[in-house]
Design a protein around this motif. Structure first.
Motif, PDB file in Angstrom:
ATOM      1  N   ILE A 102       0.834  -1.205   0.000  1.00  0.00           N
ATOM      2  CA  ILE A 102       0.000   0.000   0.000  1.00  0.00           C
ATOM      3  C   ILE A 102       0.867   1.252   0.000  1.00  0.00           C
ATOM      4  O   ILE A 102       0.592   2.214  -0.728  1.00  0.00           O
ATOM      5  CB  ILE A 102      -0.966  -0.024   1.205  1.00  0.00           C
ATOM      6  N   THR A 103       1.913   1.250   0.809  1.00  0.00           N
ATOM      7  CA  THR A 103       2.812   2.409   0.856  1.00  0.00           C
ATOM      8  C   THR A 103       3.457   2.651  -0.496  1.00  0.00           C
ATOM      9  O   THR A 103       3.513   3.786  -0.977  1.00  0.00           O
ATOM     10  CB  THR A 103       3.889   2.200   1.930  1.00  0.00           C
ATOM     11  N   ASN A 104       3.948   1.592  -1.121  1.00  0.00           N
ATOM     12  CA  ASN A 104       4.610   1.735  -2.412  1.00  0.00           C
ATOM     13  C   ASN A 104       3.644   2.173  -3.504  1.00  0.00           C
ATOM     14  O   ASN A 104       3.978   3.002  -4.345  1.00  0.00           O
ATOM     15  CB  ASN A 104       5.292   0.424  -2.806  1.00  0.00           C
ATOM     16  N   GLN A 105       2.441   1.631  -3.498  1.00  0.00           N
ATOM     17  CA  GLN A 105       1.494   1.919  -4.575  1.00  0.00           C
ATOM     18  C   GLN A 105       0.739   3.235  -4.397  1.00  0.00           C
ATOM     19  O   GLN A 105       0.470   3.918  -5.378  1.00  0.00           O
ATOM     20  CB  GLN A 105       0.471   0.772  -4.691  1.00  0.00           C
ATOM     21  N   GLN A 147       9.427  11.300  -6.036  1.00  0.00           N
ATOM     22  CA  GLN A 147      10.143  11.366  -4.766  1.00  0.00           C
ATOM     23  C   GLN A 147      11.473  10.628  -4.894  1.00  0.00           C
ATOM     24  O   GLN A 147      11.530   9.475  -5.293  1.00  0.00           O
ATOM     25  CB  GLN A 147       9.296  10.749  -3.655  1.00  0.00           C
ATOM     26  N   VAL A 148      12.559  11.304  -4.554  1.00  0.00           N
ATOM     27  CA  VAL A 148      13.896  10.733  -4.642  1.00  0.00           C
ATOM     28  C   VAL A 148      14.304  10.236  -3.255  1.00  0.00           C
ATOM     29  O   VAL A 148      14.017  10.874  -2.247  1.00  0.00           O
ATOM     30  CB  VAL A 148      14.909  11.794  -5.145  1.00  0.00           C
ATOM     31  N   VAL A 149      14.981   9.110  -3.222  1.00  0.00           N
ATOM     32  CA  VAL A 149      15.444   8.558  -1.966  1.00  0.00           C
ATOM     33  C   VAL A 149      16.555   9.456  -1.425  1.00  0.00           C
ATOM     34  O   VAL A 149      17.469   9.837  -2.150  1.00  0.00           O
ATOM     35  CB  VAL A 149      15.968   7.119  -2.176  1.00  0.00           C
ATOM     36  N   SER A 179      16.140   4.215  -5.915  1.00  0.00           N
ATOM     37  CA  SER A 179      15.271   3.645  -4.893  1.00  0.00           C
ATOM     38  C   SER A 179      16.148   3.163  -3.753  1.00  0.00           C
ATOM     39  O   SER A 179      17.373   3.211  -3.833  1.00  0.00           O
ATOM     40  CB  SER A 179      14.445   2.486  -5.461  1.00  0.00           C
ATOM     41  N   ILE A 180      15.516   2.694  -2.713  1.00  0.00           N
ATOM     42  CA  ILE A 180      16.258   2.247  -1.532  1.00  0.00           C
ATOM     43  C   ILE A 180      17.016   0.950  -1.812  1.00  0.00           C
ATOM     44  O   ILE A 180      17.970   0.623  -1.140  1.00  0.00           O
ATOM     45  CB  ILE A 180      15.311   2.113  -0.321  1.00  0.00           C
ATOM     46  N   GLN A 181      16.600   0.196  -2.835  1.00  0.00           N
ATOM     47  CA  GLN A 181      17.255  -1.062  -3.184  1.00  0.00           C
ATOM     48  C   GLN A 181      18.004  -0.909  -4.498  1.00  0.00           C
ATOM     49  O   GLN A 181      17.407  -0.555  -5.517  1.00  0.00           O
ATOM     50  CB  GLN A 181      16.210  -2.173  -3.313  1.00  0.00           C
TER      51      GLN A 181
END
Length: 186
Positions: free
Chosen positions: A77-80, A87-89, A109-111
């Motif tokens: 839900i957070t990702n979608q 938004q940039v990490v 992204s964070i990964q």
């Protein structure tokens, strides 16, 4: 209101939520740990008929499975729905420079995509990194009697010396991986 939800929340908010959850778990005689879910799932699947470790009353761990499901759904839900598209990490410049020195692209992204994209899984190097890393994490969680979340959050909150020793070991292992093994792999 939506702007508040889409912004990073302060660190102390998570701390308050974790403290409340840990107090509730300790009050009701439960302990927290994600790796326990794998044991529970194996027990539900009937592994307890062949392996004694999986032979236990898994119904007492239903709350932990609900927590696992909530973590998965919450991440989705957070990702979608709760992430801004542009938004940039926020990663420190030193970390970005260190990653680029190892051959990673600037993170979006964070990964890192070099490790976690589906294309990376189908390379020999990517497959071996994920497979060996997964086996090491699984073995380590079993050998330590719990995972990082179980020891660092639940065990330390319960003032257990074995959890303190395990957490110190996790940090030492993380430092060895970050500064010793990781640069050799990449």
């Amino acid at each position: 209101m939506l702007d508040f939800i889409l912004q990073p929340w302060p660190w102390w908010f998570s701390g308050l939520i974790l403290a409340g959850i840990m107090f509730s778990l300790l009050f009701f005689g439960n302990s927290f740990g994600f790796s326990a879910n794998l044991r529970t799932i194996c027990s539900i699947g009937g592994a307890g008929k062949k392996v004694k470790f999986f032979d236990f009353d898994w119904k007492k761990q239903t709350w932990n499975l609900v927590f696992l499901l909530g973590a998965i759904l919450g991440g989705f839900i957070t990702n979608q729905y709760l992430t801004l598209p542009d938004q940039v990490v926020d990663i420190s410049e030193n970390t970005i420079q260190d990653l680029q020195a190892l051959g990673f692209a600037a993170p979006t992204s964070i990964q890192p995509s070099e490790l976690f994209d589906i294309e990376a899984l189908f390379t020999l190097k990517g497959f071996l990194i994920l497979a060996i890393g997964g086996l090491m994490v699984g073995f380590g969680a079993r050998y330590a009697g719990g995972c990082t979340s179980g020891h660092a959050i639940s065990g330390l909150a319960d003032l257990q010396l074995p959890s303190l020793i395990a957490v110190i070991g996790f940090f030492i292992g993380g430092l060895i991986m970050t500064f010793g093994i990781f640069p050799l792999i990449f």
